[in-house]
Design a protein around this motif. Structure first.
Motif, short mmCIF file in Angstrom:
data_model
loop_
_atom_site.label_atom_id
_atom_site.label_comp_id
_atom_site.label_asym_id
_atom_site.label_seq_id
_atom_site.Cartn_x
_atom_site.Cartn_y
_atom_site.Cartn_z
N VAL A 116 -25.52 -9.04 21.33
CA VAL A 116 -24.44 -9.51 20.45
C VAL A 116 -23.57 -10.47 21.24
O VAL A 116 -23.17 -10.18 22.37
N CYS A 119 -15.85 -6.39 19.78
CA CYS A 119 -17.31 -6.35 19.89
C CYS A 119 -17.88 -5.03 19.40
O CYS A 119 -19.02 -4.97 18.95
N VAL A 157 -21.21 -4.78 17.21
CA VAL A 157 -22.40 -4.04 17.64
C VAL A 157 -22.80 -3.03 16.56
O VAL A 157 -23.99 -2.87 16.25
N VAL A 170 -29.44 -2.45 20.52
CA VAL A 170 -28.42 -3.51 20.51
C VAL A 170 -27.53 -3.34 21.73
O VAL A 170 -27.23 -2.22 22.14
N ASN A 171 -27.11 -4.45 22.29
CA ASN A 171 -26.24 -4.43 23.47
C ASN A 171 -25.28 -5.61 23.38
O ASN A 171 -25.64 -6.66 22.83
N GLY A 172 -24.10 -5.47 23.90
CA GLY A 172 -23.15 -6.57 23.96
C GLY A 172 -23.48 -7.49 25.12
O GLY A 172 -23.95 -7.04 26.17
N CYS A 186 -18.75 -4.05 25.46
CA CYS A 186 -19.85 -3.42 24.72
C CYS A 186 -21.18 -3.52 25.46
O CYS A 186 -22.21 -3.15 24.92
#
Length: 68
Positions: free
Chosen positions: A18, A41, A45, A55-57, A65
């Motif tokens: 993200v 964030c 996310v 999913v990862n920031g 995140c």
């Protein structure tokens, strides 16, 4: 509020990152999905997880995140 995007292409570890608008690592337009406008964030996310399991920031623009 800021616009957030998720990379349609997974990283080598399977994560879809993200990114916040303006990030140096924001994927090309054809490789990203607009998630919407969010205050942080964490909400972005959460939205991205509706589309992708992993999913990862981004470490650079969504560091709060990002998980290792």
């Amino acid at each position: 509020m800021a616009s957030y995007y998720v990379n349609k292409n997974a990283q080598l570890n399977g994560d879809h990152e993200v990114h916040k608008e303006g990030c140096s690592f924001l994927p090309k337009e054809e490789n990203r999905k607009h998630l919407g406008e969010f205050n942080n964030c964490h909400d972005a996310v959460k939205e991205a997880k509706k589309h992708y399991t992993l999913v990862n920031g981004c470490y650079y623009c969504s560091k709060d995140c990002h998980t290792f």
